[in-house]
Scaffold this motif. Structure first.
Motif, PDB file in Angstrom:
ATOM      1  N   LYS A 245       0.832  -1.208   0.000  1.00 48.77           N
ATOM      2  CA  LYS A 245       0.000   0.000   0.000  1.00 48.77           C
ATOM      3  C   LYS A 245       0.866   1.258   0.000  1.00 48.77           C
ATOM      4  O   LYS A 245       0.635   2.187  -0.784  1.00 48.77           O
ATOM      5  N   SER A 279      -7.085  -6.574  -0.522  1.00 43.83           N
ATOM      6  CA  SER A 279      -7.925  -5.399  -0.286  1.00 43.83           C
ATOM      7  C   SER A 279      -7.171  -4.266   0.397  1.00 43.83           C
ATOM      8  O   SER A 279      -7.460  -3.089   0.165  1.00 43.83           O
ATOM      9  N   SER A 282      -5.201  -2.732  -2.575  1.00 46.62           N
ATOM     10  CA  SER A 282      -5.769  -2.727  -3.930  1.00 46.62           C
ATOM     11  C   SER A 282      -6.013  -1.319  -4.456  1.00 46.62           C
ATOM     12  O   SER A 282      -5.750  -1.028  -5.625  1.00 46.62           O
ATOM     13  N   ASN A 283      -6.489  -0.422  -3.606  1.00 48.89           N
ATOM     14  CA  ASN A 283      -6.798   0.919  -4.103  1.00 48.89           C
ATOM     15  C   ASN A 283      -5.545   1.690  -4.481  1.00 48.89           C
ATOM     16  O   ASN A 283      -5.474   2.280  -5.565  1.00 48.89           O
ATOM     17  N   SER A 284      -4.542   1.699  -3.593  1.00 48.87           N
ATOM     18  CA  SER A 284      -3.328   2.458  -3.900  1.00 48.87           C
ATOM     19  C   SER A 284      -2.629   1.890  -5.132  1.00 48.87           C
ATOM     20  O   SER A 284      -2.091   2.644  -5.955  1.00 48.87           O
ATOM     21  N   SER A 286      -4.085   0.103  -7.662  1.00 47.86           N
ATOM     22  CA  SER A 286      -4.871   0.316  -8.880  1.00 47.86           C
ATOM     23  C   SER A 286      -4.764   1.767  -9.342  1.00 47.86           C
ATOM     24  O   SER A 286      -4.696   2.042 -10.549  1.00 47.86           O
ATOM     25  N   VAL A 287      -4.719   2.702  -8.396  1.00 51.91           N
ATOM     26  CA  VAL A 287      -4.512   4.114  -8.754  1.00 51.91           C
ATOM     27  C   VAL A 287      -3.122   4.295  -9.365  1.00 51.91           C
ATOM     28  O   VAL A 287      -2.955   5.000 -10.371  1.00 51.91           O
ATOM     29  N   ARG A 322     -13.195  -3.810  -5.214  1.00 45.35           N
ATOM     30  CA  ARG A 322     -14.202  -2.762  -5.092  1.00 45.35           C
ATOM     31  C   ARG A 322     -14.431  -2.131  -6.461  1.00 45.35           C
ATOM     32  O   ARG A 322     -13.545  -2.137  -7.318  1.00 45.35           O
ATOM     33  N   GLU A 324     -14.570   0.936  -7.371  1.00 41.08           N
ATOM     34  CA  GLU A 324     -13.651   2.028  -7.709  1.00 41.08           C
ATOM     35  C   GLU A 324     -12.286   1.506  -8.150  1.00 41.08           C
ATOM     36  O   GLU A 324     -11.624   2.120  -9.000  1.00 41.08           O
ATOM     37  N   ASP A 325     -11.869   0.357  -7.602  1.00 45.47           N
ATOM     38  CA  ASP A 325     -10.590  -0.220  -8.017  1.00 45.47           C
ATOM     39  C   ASP A 325     -10.697  -0.811  -9.423  1.00 45.47           C
ATOM     40  O   ASP A 325      -9.770  -0.681 -10.238  1.00 45.47           O
ATOM     41  N   GLU A 328     -10.439   1.970 -11.876  1.00 50.05           N
ATOM     42  CA  GLU A 328      -9.060   2.430 -12.079  1.00 50.05           C
ATOM     43  C   GLU A 328      -8.324   1.508 -13.053  1.00 50.05           C
ATOM     44  O   GLU A 328      -7.591   1.969 -13.938  1.00 50.05           O
TER      45      GLU A 328
END
Length: 352
Positions: A245, A279, A282-284, A286-287, A322, A324-325, A328
């Motif tokens: 992350k 999880s 995943s967001n950091s 995928s961005v 998610r 949002e991911d 991205e």
């Protein structure tokens, strides 16, 4: 305390004159005996006086430096919570703003900044120590991060102060301090909790460093990226994805600089693929993937790189991502496909 100082201007000076006594007779024994209530009380008192008259502290008298040293010790004090360290943050910000507010063209600014550089350098060390995830296995299991709420809040509140420290030390010195810790090259000997917190501190000041524009050697970052991108999710426990992350945040923040070297792209994409699978990260990641595809448009459409992107897209249905991911990732792949100039290759790629 601020009201008292406004009425009694001599109060901060009177307090500072007692700092050697307070430090030696009251604070140091309390630290040695781990008397948290006494430490917390003294910390609060010292911070209130310092915040009420930061200009007086910035003059750098022996008593002012004694106050700074005392509060550094309070920041570094290990406790089950982060309240003592957190209670000092506003004082340090006030002092930093006072120093940075002096006209930088004057000798006074240079002298004051030079005097307090060791203080803020030591402060950065103390903050990094307290912001570490102490026990990786204890605080994370499986797919869910269970970092203590107090640590999460402490980290959130660090951003302003980290930016101030970066401005005072200068971007090159700040970066060097974060990345020159003498870590071993063998992956088995790497203290990941130290690496993670430094990546966190690097991502927090990205705007300041990018604006400064000083040359940045990413070889240390890429060294760790190569190690992490070569691991499979099965090799990692839950909390190690917090390392992913923080690295994902760094990659996303500095994507333009990182993607300027074509040789970096493959390991960076493979790293993002690993981080997307959990999880926590995943967001950091995928961005970061999307930003890399945007910033490396001159070669992101090359077949070997597209193969990695298609491989990532094929795994989207397996990870319970998610929405949002997923968006991205789709945006990243779409950008890569749109950068293909050859119509036949674009058609073939779209068909895939």
């Amino acid at each position: 305390m601020t009201e008292l100082v406004s009425q009694y201007q001599e109060l901060p000076q009177a307090f500072l004159s007692k700092m050697p006594y307070i430090r030696e007779v009251l604070l140091l024994p309390a630290l040695a005996n781990r008397s948290e209530k006494i430490i917390a009380g003294l910390t609060s008192l010292m911070c209130e006086v310092g915040q009420a008259a930061p200009g007086l502290v910035a003059e750098g008298s022996n008593e002012a430096l004694s106050l700074s040293d005392a509060l550094l010790r309070c920041v570094a004090f290990s406790s089950e919570d982060w309240e003592i360290a957190e209670s000092t943050l506003q004082f340090w910000c006030s002092l930093a703003h006072c120093i940075l507010g002096i006209d930088e063209q004057t000798s006074k600014r240079n002298a004051t900044q030079e005097l307090f550089l060791p203080v803020f350098s030591s402060l950065l060390d103390a903050l990094l120590f307290r912001a570490q995830i102490i026990d990786i296995d204890e605080h994370c299991t499986g797919r869910v991060s269970s970092i203590p709420d107090g640590l999460v809040q402490f980290r959130l509140n660090l951003e302003e102060l980290l930016v101030d420290i970066c401005l005072l030390l200068g971007a090159p010195a700040y970066i060097n301090k974060l990345l020159s810790s003498g870590w071993g090259l063998a992956s088995q000997s790497i203290p990941w909790k130290e690496v993670e917190v430094r990546m966190y501190a690097l991502s927090m000041v990205a705007d300041t460093i990018l604006q400064d524009g000083s040359p940045f050697d990413f070889s240390v970052v890429m060294h760790f990226v190569n190690i992490l991108s070569s691991r499979t999710p099965a090799e990692l426990n839950g909390c190690q994805f917090l390392v992913y992350k923080s690295f994902g945040d760094v990659i996303g923040s500095y994507s333009k600089w990182l993607s300027s070297s074509k040789s970096n792209i493959k390991p960076l994409l493979l790293f993002c693929a690993s981080g997307i699978s959990k999880s926590i990260s995943s967001n950091s990641c995928s961005v970061a993937l999307r930003k890399l595809c945007e910033d490396a448009s001159s070669f992101i459409h090359e077949p070997p790189i597209l193969d990695i992107l298609f491989w990532i897209s094929e795994g989207m249905g397996e990870g319970n991502l998610r929405i949002e991911d997923e968006e991205e990732i789709i945006s990243a792949i779409t950008h890569a496909l749109c950068s293909i100039l050859d119509k036949e290759l674009r058609k073939t790629s779209l068909a895939r």
